[in-house]
Motif scaffolding. Sequence first.
Motif, PDB file in Angstrom:
ATOM      1  N   CYS A 167     -27.924 -40.585   4.957  1.00  0.00           N
ATOM      2  CA  CYS A 167     -27.202 -39.361   4.586  1.00  0.00           C
ATOM      3  C   CYS A 167     -26.101 -39.735   3.604  1.00  0.00           C
ATOM      4  N   GLU A 183     -29.594 -29.473   3.701  1.00  0.00           N
ATOM      5  CA  GLU A 183     -30.904 -28.940   4.131  1.00  0.00           C
ATOM      6  C   GLU A 183     -31.923 -30.074   4.239  1.00  0.00           C
ATOM      7  N   LYS A 186     -31.353 -31.898   7.309  1.00  0.00           N
ATOM      8  CA  LYS A 186     -31.833 -31.109   8.454  1.00  0.00           C
ATOM      9  C   LYS A 186     -33.351 -31.248   8.611  1.00  0.00           C
ATOM     10  N   ARG A 187     -34.055 -31.254   7.466  1.00  0.00           N
ATOM     11  CA  ARG A 187     -35.521 -31.403   7.532  1.00  0.00           C
ATOM     12  C   ARG A 187     -35.897 -32.754   8.146  1.00  0.00           C
ATOM     13  N   ASP A 190     -35.343 -32.390  11.842  1.00  0.00           N
ATOM     14  CA  ASP A 190     -36.401 -31.561  12.428  1.00  0.00           C
ATOM     15  C   ASP A 190     -37.712 -32.338  12.520  1.00  0.00           C
ATOM     16  N   VAL A 214     -21.899 -31.218   8.652  1.00  0.00           N
ATOM     17  CA  VAL A 214     -23.161 -31.518   9.342  1.00  0.00           C
ATOM     18  C   VAL A 214     -23.175 -30.799  10.695  1.00  0.00           C
ATOM     19  N   ALA A 217     -23.662 -27.162  10.399  1.00  0.00           N
ATOM     20  CA  ALA A 217     -25.052 -26.810  10.041  1.00  0.00           C
ATOM     21  C   ALA A 217     -25.987 -26.936  11.246  1.00  0.00           C
ATOM     22  N   ILE A 219     -26.624 -29.662  12.947  1.00  0.00           N
ATOM     23  CA  ILE A 219     -27.306 -30.968  13.029  1.00  0.00           C
ATOM     24  C   ILE A 219     -26.548 -31.801  14.072  1.00  0.00           C
TER      25      ILE A 219
END
Length: 314
Positions: A167, A183, A186-187, A190, A214, A217, A219
């Motif tokens: 990150c 995003e 996040k992917r 996920d 973060v 969001a 996460i």
Amino acid sequence: MSLADLIDSIPAAEGEPLVTPPTGLSVSFEFFPPKTEKMEQSLWQAIRRLAPLQPAFVSVTYGAGGSTRERTHATVTSIQKETGIPAAAHLTCVAATREEIDDIARAYWDAGIRHIVALRGDPPPRADGSGGLGGFGYEPHPGGYAYAADLVAGLKRVADFEISVACFPETHPEAASADADLEALKRKVDAGAGRAISQFFFDTDVFLRFRDKVAAAGIDIPIVPGILPITNFARAVEFGGKCNCHVPAWLADLFDGLDEEPETRQLVAATVAIEQCRRLEREGVKDFHFYTLNRSDLTVAICHMLGVRAKKGA
Ligand code: FAD
């Protein structure tokens, strides 16, 4: 009066004294695979000094464009075998088909490696020196994983690896925006990533603000700061420039005039990193990842000041 009584009689300064090390912190160390016999020796010298600190894991990088495929494999497996410390292999999407990458992952699983640091990777630099680090010029392989999130999903299909990802507190240089980069993170989560290790940074506030974004969001995996002890300031500036890592003026000022004074430089570098880690620790950070560059001196000193010491008998 005994020494202990004497120390007790010294009135405590306001705030937390620097010499009291925090407790309960966890560290991990990153190495790169050596190219020569001499580099191999210095890597193992570093490992021998750092292993007794019992890091949560160590990791070994993967050269641009997959250039260190065999060496990364050999280094990761021998560190885990020789030290018993869980070792993670970095793996990238660059210049390989999905099948090739899945085969590499399977070979790691079969060799007992359970943790992969899954990255998109950067292309190797072009002949004129452009491209490469920082990602510019990246083209997904036509039959490959395009982004790190795709790689994470692919790895999870191969086996139930523990997966860490990258990150970027100061935003990845190619990202359309900071939100788009978030995003992308996040992917990756996920898809199955359980930890994000940050690009190194020198402005600690930037990391703390990123951590807040973060969390906002949604996460919720650990965001582990990547700490770069500065062994060579000019190279840190050059590398930082390519990775979007801002070098504050106060840091340049601290290293100013020390080009011919390696010992003083070392003390300054240790102090800078210790202050950074102590600040992070006061802000609730418990895990630290060190970019060791296959050296141990600074990392050992920083860990010592963080209360991370060799375990007796280790
Ligand atoms: P990604 O998460 O795939 O993101 C790359 C870029 O694409 C970002 O700008 C992102 O915002 C954007 N993006 C993501 N998904 C999409 C999408 N669907 N559509 C459009 N844009 C998208 N490199 C190596 O070669 N070997 C290593 O061993 C290595 N180790 C590293 C370890 C750490 C801890 C870190 C922080 C970096 C490491 N790198 C390594 C560098 C890394 O590979 C590069 O920074 C690379 O450019 C980005 O990798 P990533 O995994 O973050 O990519």
